[in-house]
Design a protein around this motif. Structure first.
Motif, mmCIF file in Angstrom:
data_model
loop_
_atom_site.group_PDB
_atom_site.id
_atom_site.type_symbol
_atom_site.label_atom_id
_atom_site.label_comp_id
_atom_site.label_asym_id
_atom_site.label_seq_id
_atom_site.Cartn_x
_atom_site.Cartn_y
_atom_site.Cartn_z
ATOM 1 N N LEU A 161 -6.093 -6.756 3.907
ATOM 2 C CA LEU A 161 -5.253 -7.875 4.567
ATOM 3 C C LEU A 161 -4.934 -7.514 6.282
ATOM 4 O O LEU A 161 -4.765 -8.446 7.041
ATOM 5 N N MET A 162 -4.715 -6.165 6.462
ATOM 6 C CA MET A 162 -4.105 -5.572 7.598
ATOM 7 C C MET A 162 -4.733 -5.821 8.903
ATOM 8 O O MET A 162 -4.107 -6.684 9.826
ATOM 9 N N VAL A 163 -5.856 -5.507 8.819
ATOM 10 C CA VAL A 163 -6.658 -5.715 10.152
ATOM 11 C C VAL A 163 -6.832 -7.182 10.794
ATOM 12 O O VAL A 163 -6.604 -7.663 11.695
ATOM 13 N N PRO A 164 -7.264 -7.982 9.909
ATOM 14 C CA PRO A 164 -7.489 -9.497 10.168
ATOM 15 C C PRO A 164 -6.152 -10.119 10.741
ATOM 16 O O PRO A 164 -5.992 -10.915 11.751
ATOM 17 N N PHE A 165 -4.954 -9.738 10.105
ATOM 18 C CA PHE A 165 -3.881 -10.228 10.794
ATOM 19 C C PHE A 165 -3.140 -9.793 11.891
ATOM 20 O O PHE A 165 -2.662 -10.491 12.795
ATOM 21 N N LEU A 166 -3.444 -8.530 12.234
ATOM 22 C CA LEU A 166 -3.264 -8.065 13.247
ATOM 23 C C LEU A 166 -4.294 -8.636 14.527
ATOM 24 O O LEU A 166 -3.733 -8.764 15.687
ATOM 25 N N VAL A 207 -12.126 -11.505 5.720
ATOM 26 C CA VAL A 207 -10.994 -10.585 5.218
ATOM 27 C C VAL A 207 -11.410 -10.113 3.993
ATOM 28 O O VAL A 207 -10.961 -8.534 3.995
ATOM 29 N N PHE A 208 -12.179 -10.368 3.227
ATOM 30 C CA PHE A 208 -12.399 -9.664 1.867
ATOM 31 C C PHE A 208 -13.697 -9.332 1.728
ATOM 32 O O PHE A 208 -14.374 -8.833 0.677
ATOM 33 N N GLY A 209 -14.675 -9.601 2.640
ATOM 34 C CA GLY A 209 -15.951 -8.890 2.749
ATOM 35 C C GLY A 209 -16.903 -9.551 1.827
ATOM 36 O O GLY A 209 -17.686 -8.753 1.374
ATOM 37 N N GLU A 246 -12.302 -9.358 -8.481
ATOM 38 C CA GLU A 246 -11.678 -8.133 -9.299
ATOM 39 C C GLU A 246 -11.857 -7.001 -8.298
ATOM 40 O O GLU A 246 -11.325 -5.958 -8.658
ATOM 41 N N ASP A 247 -12.732 -6.917 -7.338
ATOM 42 C CA ASP A 247 -12.973 -5.962 -6.469
ATOM 43 C C ASP A 247 -11.989 -5.884 -5.260
ATOM 44 O O ASP A 247 -12.312 -4.913 -4.340
ATOM 45 N N ILE A 248 -11.291 -7.044 -5.153
ATOM 46 C CA ILE A 248 -10.231 -7.014 -3.579
ATOM 47 C C ILE A 248 -9.402 -6.059 -3.860
ATOM 48 O O ILE A 248 -8.572 -5.731 -4.772
ATOM 49 N N GLN A 249 -9.269 -5.429 -2.605
ATOM 50 C CA GLN A 249 -8.042 -4.535 -2.378
ATOM 51 C C GLN A 249 -6.977 -5.063 -1.177
ATOM 52 O O GLN A 249 -7.496 -5.354 -0.383
ATOM 53 N N ILE A 250 -5.780 -5.005 -1.323
ATOM 54 C CA ILE A 250 -4.757 -5.391 -0.873
ATOM 55 C C ILE A 250 -4.683 -4.873 0.710
ATOM 56 O O ILE A 250 -4.361 -5.711 1.663
ATOM 57 N N ASP A 251 -5.273 -3.785 0.994
ATOM 58 C CA ASP A 251 -5.143 -3.173 2.194
ATOM 59 C C ASP A 251 -6.084 -3.874 3.165
ATOM 60 O O ASP A 251 -6.108 -3.602 4.274
ATOM 61 N N VAL A 287 0.804 -1.168 0.122
ATOM 62 C CA VAL A 287 0.012 -0.098 0.120
ATOM 63 C C VAL A 287 1.077 1.198 -0.142
ATOM 64 O O VAL A 287 0.524 2.111 -0.593
ATOM 65 N N HIS A 288 1.997 1.337 0.767
ATOM 66 C CA HIS A 288 2.804 2.614 1.116
ATOM 67 C C HIS A 288 3.904 2.486 -0.047
ATOM 68 O O HIS A 288 4.370 3.530 -0.265
ATOM 69 N N PHE A 289 4.420 1.531 -0.664
ATOM 70 C CA PHE A 289 5.506 1.477 -1.547
ATOM 71 C C PHE A 289 4.921 0.847 -2.837
ATOM 72 O O PHE A 289 5.474 -0.537 -3.176
ATOM 73 N N PRO A 290 4.072 1.226 -3.528
ATOM 74 C CA PRO A 290 3.383 0.406 -4.616
ATOM 75 C C PRO A 290 4.487 0.545 -5.982
ATOM 76 O O PRO A 290 4.081 -0.346 -6.828
#
Length: 421
Positions: free
Chosen positions: A200-205, A186-188, A193-198, A107-110
Motif C-alpha cells: 500500500l505504501m508507494v501508491p499512496f505516496l 496496488v496489488f500487482g 491470499e497472496d497480497i501483502q499489506i506493505d 509492517v513495523h508494529f505487527p
C-alpha cells in the motif's frame, strides 16, 4: 444569472470542476475496493465478522458526509469556492498520509493489535479507517463546491443537468478505473491470499504527490464566484434551509441513492467471491462502466426533464435488482449501473430548484444524505453475516429504488421557493 456573469467565461472553471469530479470518483471507488484485499490481510483473524468489519471501510468514508457537509458550506461563505477547494484538497493529502501510515504501522508494529473477544484487529486497520474518514471528508467538501458550481455556472449550449452529467461522466471514468488500479497496480494482480499489506505504501505516496501538484495548479487558476448562489460573509438567512420540502425529501432520496449505488459497487465483488466467480473485480468494473456509459448518454438529454429521467431509471434499476435476487445472479446487478448513472444529477437538480442564495447551504445539507453510502452497505454486510450469504441482502437495493421512484413522482414537487418564504 446576470448579463455580466453570462459574459464571464466559465469554461476553464467548468473543466476544473469536471476534473475534480474525476478525482472524487476515483478515490471513492478505490477506497471501497480495498474491502476485499483488506478482508484477507488485516482481517484474517476476525472470525465470523469479516464482512461486517470489511464494510466499515466504506462506512467510515461516507460517515464524513453528514459530519463535514456543513463545514464545506461555511467555508464557501468564508473563503469562496476556490479557497474551499484548496482547503479540501489539503485535507485529502492528510487522509492519504494516514493510508500510508496504516501500512507502515502494520509492517513495523505487527503486535499492536486490538482484541475484541476472540477477534484480533490490527492497529493499522484502525488507522486505515481514520484515513478513510479524512479522505471522505475531503470528498465531501469538494462536492459541496462542485455540485452547485456546475449547476449554476453558465457554459454556452448546456443546461444544469447536462453539466452535472458531464461531471458525473468524469466521476464514472474514475470509478471505472479504480477497481483495476487497486487490483492491478496496488496489488500487482496477485490473488487475495497472496497480497501483502506493505504494497500500500508507494501508491499512496504517489497519490499524495499528485494531489499536491493539483493544489499548486489550482492556485494559479481563475475560479470566479457565482453571485446569488451562496450566502455572503456576515449575511443571515431568513429561514432554515429545511423549510424547503423538496430539498428535505431530496436529502432522503440521495441517502437511498448513494446507499444502493455503493451497496452494489462495494459489495458485488464480495457476492461474486462467495459464489466462486473467477473475476470479481470485473463485475465492479462493469457496474461502474455502466454508470459511465449512462452519464455520457445523459449529458445529451437536454429535452428530457430530470423528473422523467429519474422515474424511468428507478423503475428499470428496481426490475433488474429484483431479477438478480430471484435468479441469484450477480451479473444482473452490474447492469443496474447504467440506470444509476444519472440519478445523482437528477436528484440534486430537483432538490435545489428555485433555492437562490440558499443553494450553497443546500449543497452542504444535501451531503448529509450521502451517509447512506455508509449505513446501507454496512447494514447489508451485517445482513450477509446473519443470513449466511449475500443473496437476500439485495432487498435493501430494491427498497431504495422504490423510495427514489416516490421522490421522482411526488416528493420533488416544488411547494415553496426562495422568493415566497
Amino acid at each position: 444569472m446576470t448579463q455580466q456573469e453570462k459574459q464571464i467565461s466559465y469554461m476553464g472553471p467548468f473543466i476544473t470542476m469536471v476534473f475534480l469530479f474525476f478525482i472524487v470518483g476515483f478515490l471513492t471507488t478505490a477506497n471501497t475496493q480495498f474491502q476485499g484485499p483488506l478482508k484477507e490481510t488485516f482481517l484474517s483473524e476476525v472470525g465470523g465478522l469479516k464482512n461486517t468489519f470489511a464494510t466499515l471501510i466504506t462506512f467510515s468514508w461516507f460517515l464524513a458526509y453528514p459530519v463535514c457537509g456543513g463545514v464545506g458550506s461555511s467555508w464557501i461563505s468564508k473563503y469562496g469556492y476556490k479557497g474551499t477547494l484548496m482547503r479540501g484538497l489539503l485535507v485529502m493529502i492528510v487522509g492519504l498520509g494516514l493510508f500510508f501510515a496504516s501500512s507502515y504501522f502494520t509492517v513495523h508494529f505487527p503486535e499492536a493489535n486490538w482484541h475484541a473477544g476472540n477477534n484480533v484487529i490490527p492497529g493499522g486497520f484502525l488507522i486505515f479507517l481514520l484515513g478513510s474518514f479524512v479522505v471522505g471528508a475531503s470528498a465531501t467538501i469538494l462536492q459541496v463546491v462542485i455540485n452547485p458550481y456546475l449547476t449554476a455556472c453558465h457554459v454556452k449550449g448546456t443546461q444544469s443537468i447536462q453539466r452535472l452529467a458531464i461531471g458525473g461522466s468524469a466521476n464514472s471514468v474514475g470509478t471505472t478505473l479504480a477497481p483495476y488500479f487497486v487490483t492491478g497496480v496496488v496489488f500487482g494482480g496477485l490473488s487475495m491470499e497472496d497480497i501483502q499489506i506493505d504494497q500500500l505504501m508507494v501508491p499512496f505516496l504517489a497519490l499524495m504527490a499528485v494531489i499536491s501538484l493539483i493544489v499548486l495548479l489550482l492556485m494559479k487558476l481563475s475560479l470566479p464566484d457565482i453571485q446569488g448562489t451562496r450566502v455572503e460573509k456576515g449575511e443571515k438567512l431568513e429561514k432554515s434551509v429545511w423549510s424547503f420540502r423538496h430539498l428535505t425529501l431530496g436529502v432522503v432520496a440521495i441517502f437511498f441513492y448513494v446507499g444502493v449505488e455503493v451497496c452494489i459497487g462495494a459489495n458485488i465483488n464480495l457476492y461474486a467471491i462467495e459464489m466462486d466467480y473467477a473475476s470479481p473485480a470485473l463485475m465492479a468494473t462493469l457496474y461502474w462502466g455502466g454508470m459511465l456509459v449512462g452519464r455520457l448518454v445523459g449529458s445529451s438529454l437536454s429535452r428530457i426533464s430530470p423528473r422523467v429521467q429519474l422515474t424511468v431509471t428507478t423503475v428499470s434499476a428496481g426490475v433488474l435488482a429484483l431479477l438478480a435476487i430471484l435468479l441469484n445472479n450477480p451479473w444482473l446487478l452490474t447492469a443496474v449501473g447504467l440506470f444509476h448513472s444519472i440519478m445523482w444529477g437528477a436528484i440534486f437538480t430537483l432538490s435545489v430548484a428555485h433555492l437562490g442564495k440558499y443553494t450553497s447551504v443546500a449543497s452542504g445539507v444535501f451531503m448529509i444524505g450521502v451517509v447512506g453510502g455508509a449505513i446501507l452497505p454496512l447494514l447489508q454486510g451485517v445482513l450477509a453475516d446473519v443470513l449466511g450469504g449475500w443473496r437476500w441482502s439485495w432487498f435493501i437495493v430494491l427498497f431504495g429504488e422504490a423510495f427514489m421512484l416516490y421522490y421522482a413522482l411526488i416528493g420533488s414537487r416544488v411547494r415553496q421557493t426562495c422568493d415566497n418564504l
